[in-house]
Design a protein around this motif. Structure first.
Motif, PDB file in Angstrom:
ATOM      1  N   PHE A 276       0.837  -1.207   0.000  1.00 36.96           N
ATOM      2  CA  PHE A 276       0.000   0.000   0.000  1.00 36.96           C
ATOM      3  C   PHE A 276       0.866   1.250   0.000  1.00 36.96           C
ATOM      4  CE2 PHE A 276      -1.856   3.459   2.435  1.00 36.96           C
ATOM      5  CZ  PHE A 276      -3.052   3.676   1.778  1.00 36.96           C
ATOM      6  N   ALA A 277       1.857   1.279   0.903  1.00 36.37           N
ATOM      7  CA  ALA A 277       2.696   2.470   1.033  1.00 36.37           C
ATOM      8  C   ALA A 277       3.504   2.718  -0.237  1.00 36.37           C
ATOM      9  CB  ALA A 277       3.626   2.318   2.235  1.00 36.37           C
ATOM     10  N   ALA A 278       4.023   1.656  -0.850  1.00 32.78           N
ATOM     11  CA  ALA A 278       4.776   1.820  -2.095  1.00 32.78           C
ATOM     12  C   ALA A 278       3.873   2.325  -3.205  1.00 32.78           C
ATOM     13  CB  ALA A 278       5.415   0.490  -2.489  1.00 32.78           C
ATOM     14  N   GLY A 279       2.633   1.814  -3.244  1.00 29.54           N
ATOM     15  CA  GLY A 279       1.702   2.233  -4.288  1.00 29.54           C
ATOM     16  C   GLY A 279       1.343   3.702  -4.181  1.00 29.54           C
ATOM     17  N   VAL A 280       0.984   4.153  -2.990  1.00 34.31           N
ATOM     18  CA  VAL A 280       0.613   5.564  -2.838  1.00 34.31           C
ATOM     19  C   VAL A 280       1.842   6.466  -2.844  1.00 34.31           C
ATOM     20  CG1 VAL A 280      -1.527   5.051  -1.633  1.00 34.31           C
ATOM     21  CG2 VAL A 280       0.566   5.415  -0.315  1.00 34.31           C
ATOM     22  N   GLY A 281       3.034   5.871  -2.628  1.00 39.54           N
ATOM     23  CA  GLY A 281       4.263   6.649  -2.688  1.00 39.54           C
ATOM     24  C   GLY A 281       4.747   6.902  -4.098  1.00 39.54           C
ATOM     25  N   GLY A 282       4.156   6.207  -5.076  1.00 40.72           N
ATOM     26  CA  GLY A 282       4.485   6.482  -6.464  1.00 40.72           C
ATOM     27  C   GLY A 282       5.422   5.507  -7.128  1.00 40.72           C
ATOM     28  N   ALA A 283       5.564   4.284  -6.589  1.00 41.48           N
ATOM     29  CA  ALA A 283       6.419   3.290  -7.241  1.00 41.48           C
ATOM     30  C   ALA A 283       5.901   2.993  -8.642  1.00 41.48           C
ATOM     31  CB  ALA A 283       6.469   2.014  -6.410  1.00 41.48           C
TER      32      ALA A 283
ATOM     33  N   ARG B 146      -5.495   5.722  -8.306  1.00 43.60           N
ATOM     34  CA  ARG B 146      -6.268   6.708  -9.067  1.00 43.60           C
ATOM     35  C   ARG B 146      -5.772   8.137  -8.868  1.00 43.60           C
ATOM     36  NH1 ARG B 146      -8.708   3.934 -13.031  1.00 43.60           N
ATOM     37  NH2 ARG B 146      -9.868   2.154 -12.208  1.00 43.60           N
ATOM     38  N   VAL B 147      -5.217   8.418  -7.704  1.00 39.39           N
ATOM     39  CA  VAL B 147      -4.779   9.777  -7.393  1.00 39.39           C
ATOM     40  C   VAL B 147      -3.256   9.836  -7.488  1.00 39.39           C
ATOM     41  CG1 VAL B 147      -4.731  11.601  -5.648  1.00 39.39           C
ATOM     42  CG2 VAL B 147      -6.743  10.131  -5.884  1.00 39.39           C
ATOM     43  N   ALA B 148      -2.741  10.845  -8.165  1.00 38.47           N
ATOM     44  CA  ALA B 148      -1.302  11.029  -8.252  1.00 38.47           C
ATOM     45  C   ALA B 148      -0.779  11.618  -6.945  1.00 38.47           C
ATOM     46  CB  ALA B 148      -0.954  11.950  -9.417  1.00 38.47           C
ATOM     47  N   ASP B 149       0.157  10.908  -6.313  1.00 42.28           N
ATOM     48  CA  ASP B 149       0.805  11.378  -5.087  1.00 42.28           C
ATOM     49  C   ASP B 149      -0.210  11.861  -4.059  1.00 42.28           C
ATOM     50  OD1 ASP B 149       2.783  11.981  -3.300  1.00 42.28           O
ATOM     51  OD2 ASP B 149       3.374  13.860  -4.263  1.00 42.28           O
ATOM     52  N   PRO B 150      -1.030  10.972  -3.502  1.00 38.40           N
ATOM     53  CA  PRO B 150      -2.052  11.392  -2.531  1.00 38.40           C
ATOM     54  C   PRO B 150      -1.475  11.956  -1.242  1.00 38.40           C
ATOM     55  CG  PRO B 150      -1.918   9.003  -2.654  1.00 38.40           C
ATOM     56  CD  PRO B 150      -1.095   9.528  -3.780  1.00 38.40           C
ATOM     57  N   GLY B 151      -0.191  11.738  -0.981  1.00 35.73           N
ATOM     58  CA  GLY B 151       0.404  12.283   0.234  1.00 35.73           C
ATOM     59  C   GLY B 151       0.801  13.741   0.124  1.00 35.73           C
ATOM     60  N   ALA B 152       0.721  14.304  -1.092  1.00 34.84           N
ATOM     61  CA  ALA B 152       1.120  15.703  -1.283  1.00 34.84           C
ATOM     62  C   ALA B 152       0.270  16.617  -0.406  1.00 34.84           C
ATOM     63  CB  ALA B 152       0.986  16.089  -2.749  1.00 34.84           C
ATOM     64  N   GLY B 153       0.922  17.468   0.356  1.00 39.79           N
ATOM     65  CA  GLY B 153       0.209  18.406   1.217  1.00 39.79           C
ATOM     66  C   GLY B 153      -0.069  17.886   2.601  1.00 39.79           C
ATOM     67  N   ALA B 154       0.080  16.582   2.822  1.00 45.80           N
ATOM     68  CA  ALA B 154      -0.123  16.024   4.155  1.00 45.80           C
ATOM     69  C   ALA B 154       1.113  16.297   4.992  1.00 45.80           C
ATOM     70  CB  ALA B 154      -0.394  14.522   4.073  1.00 45.80           C
ATOM     71  N   GLY B 155       0.922  16.934   6.144  1.00 41.65           N
ATOM     72  CA  GLY B 155       2.060  17.362   6.944  1.00 41.65           C
ATOM     73  C   GLY B 155       3.018  16.237   7.285  1.00 41.65           C
ATOM     74  N   ALA B 156       2.486  15.097   7.732  1.00 38.33           N
ATOM     75  CA  ALA B 156       3.355  13.995   8.142  1.00 38.33           C
ATOM     76  C   ALA B 156       4.176  13.472   6.972  1.00 38.33           C
ATOM     77  CB  ALA B 156       2.517  12.870   8.744  1.00 38.33           C
ATOM     78  N   ILE B 157       3.553  13.350   5.798  1.00 37.03           N
ATOM     79  CA  ILE B 157       4.254  12.823   4.623  1.00 37.03           C
ATOM     80  C   ILE B 157       5.260  13.837   4.102  1.00 37.03           C
ATOM     81  CG2 ILE B 157       3.988  11.921   2.287  1.00 37.03           C
ATOM     82  CD1 ILE B 157       2.916  10.115   4.526  1.00 37.03           C
ATOM     83  N   GLU B 158       4.860  15.097   4.030  1.00 35.13           N
ATOM     84  CA  GLU B 158       5.774  16.112   3.519  1.00 35.13           C
ATOM     85  C   GLU B 158       6.979  16.271   4.444  1.00 35.13           C
ATOM     86  OE1 GLU B 158       5.724  17.285   0.713  1.00 35.13           O
ATOM     87  OE2 GLU B 158       3.679  17.283  -0.047  1.00 35.13           O
TER      88      GLU B 158
END
Length: 619
Positions: free
Chosen positions: A320-327, A365-377
């Motif tokens: 999951f993390a690799a997928g939403v991270g953009g692998a 479906r979403v490109a880089d869903p972590g963008a803008g999330a404080g913890a991820i950024e």
């Protein structure tokens, strides 16, 4: 009539970080914010539970929205015909690519495909090369031979229609083996020659690989893995430029492999951070706009042999993390990989973990869903910054090859590995099913062949020599205890002596049971603790552990300890800290203490020695 209207976003005042901090302070009631709300990683990065909001952060260019990553399955059967059956089953089951692991590869671990033209042809029989991605893991400086054999196999197919990732990685081979047949100048020249040969034959996909898995398996932190990959990629850029390629062409020839581990946010941030590092590296070289393909694989280091079904959860989190991270592509190791050669069921579960995430969860479906999330950024920025400084340190040492040759890199990995080992021993870093919630008497899932024991021998010959980066799994120390206990007859057992009422002993009795069973030591107890000496004598156990409240320890503990010793207990232990009575406990025969934060590995080793458990059994 009452009219109700739905509130809009503008009806709620924006909450600032200061607002949140006021609420946190009320809950902490004077406790230090740093201890309760901040975490320090192995990279000495401080993570705040209340990071600044980054709502205006732009997505990091990687896999585009709506484009699923490639589902890559691992093929490492040593029989080409059976390997071919696995490939066809995987492709028919939804995989979009295969990773051919040859016996010479570090990741083969005693299995792997044979290196021959006939074996390669049999392995890829009936595979339509224009429709699938083929990744190569050769090892032992066999990458050139495999690449040329594969090019020969597909001579009749237009090379520009093929997506073959040849995976040439001589620095990775050197790190794994600790020896190279020729100096780096010769190895880099041969790398450039091989790449030029493949380009002349029409191949256009990345041919060179900077692989972080070996470093992760050797103990690397996230930033250390990124730094090693970046330093390796720079060495390859220099080698390809020296072979006559432009920097743009050289950059396009390189792909990377990163590890997807069980820390969801760290894994999600890792490919995002590497894309930033790659862009910074190319900019420093005067090149811009050359993207990097990132393949990820779930962590070998996190797999366990006992209670291996938990590996399914580990693989799902990592995928999951690799997928939403953009692998761009991903391999999930089958949950029985540490036990041996996975069967069709384990391979299917590994494959379907990804397919469900794509086809049912739609996380692509979403490109880089972590963008803008404080913890991820925050994690991304700090990981990239720390990785860059480590990369610069490697370059000051002369580059990745020089850092390996001098041992500087291995010393960094050792320091991180030892810190991690301490956290595992004290269960600050718990391993579910191994050091926490162990399951004795579990059924072991089937594998096609058990994992062989592989010797680790230091190299003695070669033009280049270094200490090899050896792989390990986090669970190995506890697995060694469990394996030794399983090989001991009769089975080692401890009697848990409950003091007082269930309200007094239940918590510590449960804690002690899990602690002893993490070392393969079975536990017995009694539901009628009125005569503990008689219950101990009837249990057949040789040692006992007192479980109760601190108050009962103080008022009754020493008398009960004496009674247990009188009826034959050869050793006594206490669930809890010794406190002010430590000298009295020792005088009463108490040899060890089990409590939160204790060195459980050391304690269990001592108990096993007391029980005569044999050492050296294979997990």
């Amino acid at each position: 009539m009452l009219h109700l209207t739905a509130p809009t976003l503008h009806d709620f005042p924006p909450a600032t970080r200061a607002d949140w901090l006021k609420l946190v302070e009320a809950v902490l009631k004077g406790a230090p914010y740093e201890k309760r709300m901040q975490t320090v990683t192995y990279d000495r990065i401080t993570l705040d539970a209340l990071p600044e909001r980054r709502g205006d952060a732009a997505p990091i260019a990687g896999r585009p929205a709506g484009a699923p990553w490639q589902v890559i399955t691992r093929v490492d059967h040593d029989d080409p015909a059976l390997a071919n059956q696995q490939i066809l089953e995987d492709l028919n089951g939804g995989a979009s690519g295969i990773s051919l692991v040859f016996a010479s590869a570090p990741s083969a671990r005693g299995f792997g495909l044979p290196l021959s033209h006939e074996g390669l042809a049999a392995t890829l029989k009936d595979v339509l090369p224009e429709l699938v991605t083929i990744r190569i893991e050769a090892g032992r400086y066999q990458g050139r031979d495999v690449a040329l054999a594969l090019a020969r196999l597909y001579e009749g197919v237009a090379a520009d229609k093929l997506d073959i990732r040849f995976g040439l990685d001589p620095i990775g081979d050197f790190a794994a083996l600790g020896a190279a047949p020729i100096e780096w100048d010769g190895l880099s020249a041969r790398l450039g020659q091989t790449v030029n040969t493949l380009i002349s034959r029409g191949f256009s996909q990345p041919m060179v690989r900077a692989d972080g898995r070996l470093h992760h398996e050797g103990g690397a932190s996230d930033a250390q893995e990124l730094a090693a990959v970046l330093a390796t990629a720079l060495a390859y850029l220099r080698a390809l430029e020296a072979a006559g390629l432009s920097l743009e062409q050289a950059a396009a020839c390189i792909e990377v492999t990163l590890t997807a581990d069980t820390d969801q946010f760290a894994t999600q941030a890792k490919p995002r951070a590497f894309r930033q590092l790659w862009a910074a590296l190319l900019k420093a070289c005067g090149v811009e706009g050359v993207p990097v393909a990132i393949h990820m694989e779930t962590a070998w280091r996190s797999l366990t042999r006992f209670d291996p079904y938990v590996n399914l959860l580990r693989g799902t989190i990592a995928a999951f993390a690799a997928g939403v991270g953009g692998a761009n592509s991903l391999s999930v190791l089958p949950f029985t990989q540490a036990l041996g050669l996975p069967d069709a069921s384990a391979r299917r579960l590994a494959r379907n973990t990804q397919i469900i995430l794509i086809e049912e969860a739609n996380i692509h479906r979403v490109a880089d869903p972590g963008a803008g999330a404080g913890a991820i950024e925050e994690r991304t920025e700090q990981l990239a910054a720390t990785g860059w400084e480590l990369f610069r340190a490697i370059e000051r040492e002369g580059g990745m090859v020089e850092s390996l040759t001098s041992g500087a890199w291995q010393r960094r990995l050792k320091a991180t590995r030892e810190q991690r080992a301490r956290d595992i021993a004290t269960r600050r870093l718990p391993l579910t099913g191994t050091s926490e919630f162990p399951l004795l008497g579990e059924a072991v899932p089937a594998v096609l062949a058990p994992a062989p024991r592989l010797p680790h021998e230091a190299p003695t010959e070669g033009a280049l020599l270094s200490d090899p980066v050896l792989p390990y799994r986090d669970a190995e120390p506890f697995e060694a205890l469990r394996a030794a206990a399983l090989a001991t007859h009769p089975a080692p057992t401890v009697f848990l002596a409950p003091l007082g009422t269930p309200a007094d002993y239940t918590a510590r009795l449960g804690f002690a049971r899990a602690a002893f069973e993490a070392g393969g030591i079975a536990t017995v107890t009694t539901e009628t603790p009125t005569d503990l000496a008689a219950a101990f004598r009837a249990s057949g156990a040789r040692i006992a552990c007192l479980c109760g409240s601190d108050e009962l320890y103080e008022s009754q503990g020493l008398n009960i300890a004496a009674a247990l010793k009188e009826v034959g207990a050869t050793a006594l232990y206490l669930a809890g800290r010794p406190g002010a009575q430590e000298a009295a406990w020792q005088a009463a025969g108490v040899e060890g203490y089990f409590y939160t934060g204790c060195d459980l590995l050391a304690a269990l080793n001592a108990v096993q020695s007391r029980l005569g458990v044999r050492r050296g059994a294979e997990p």
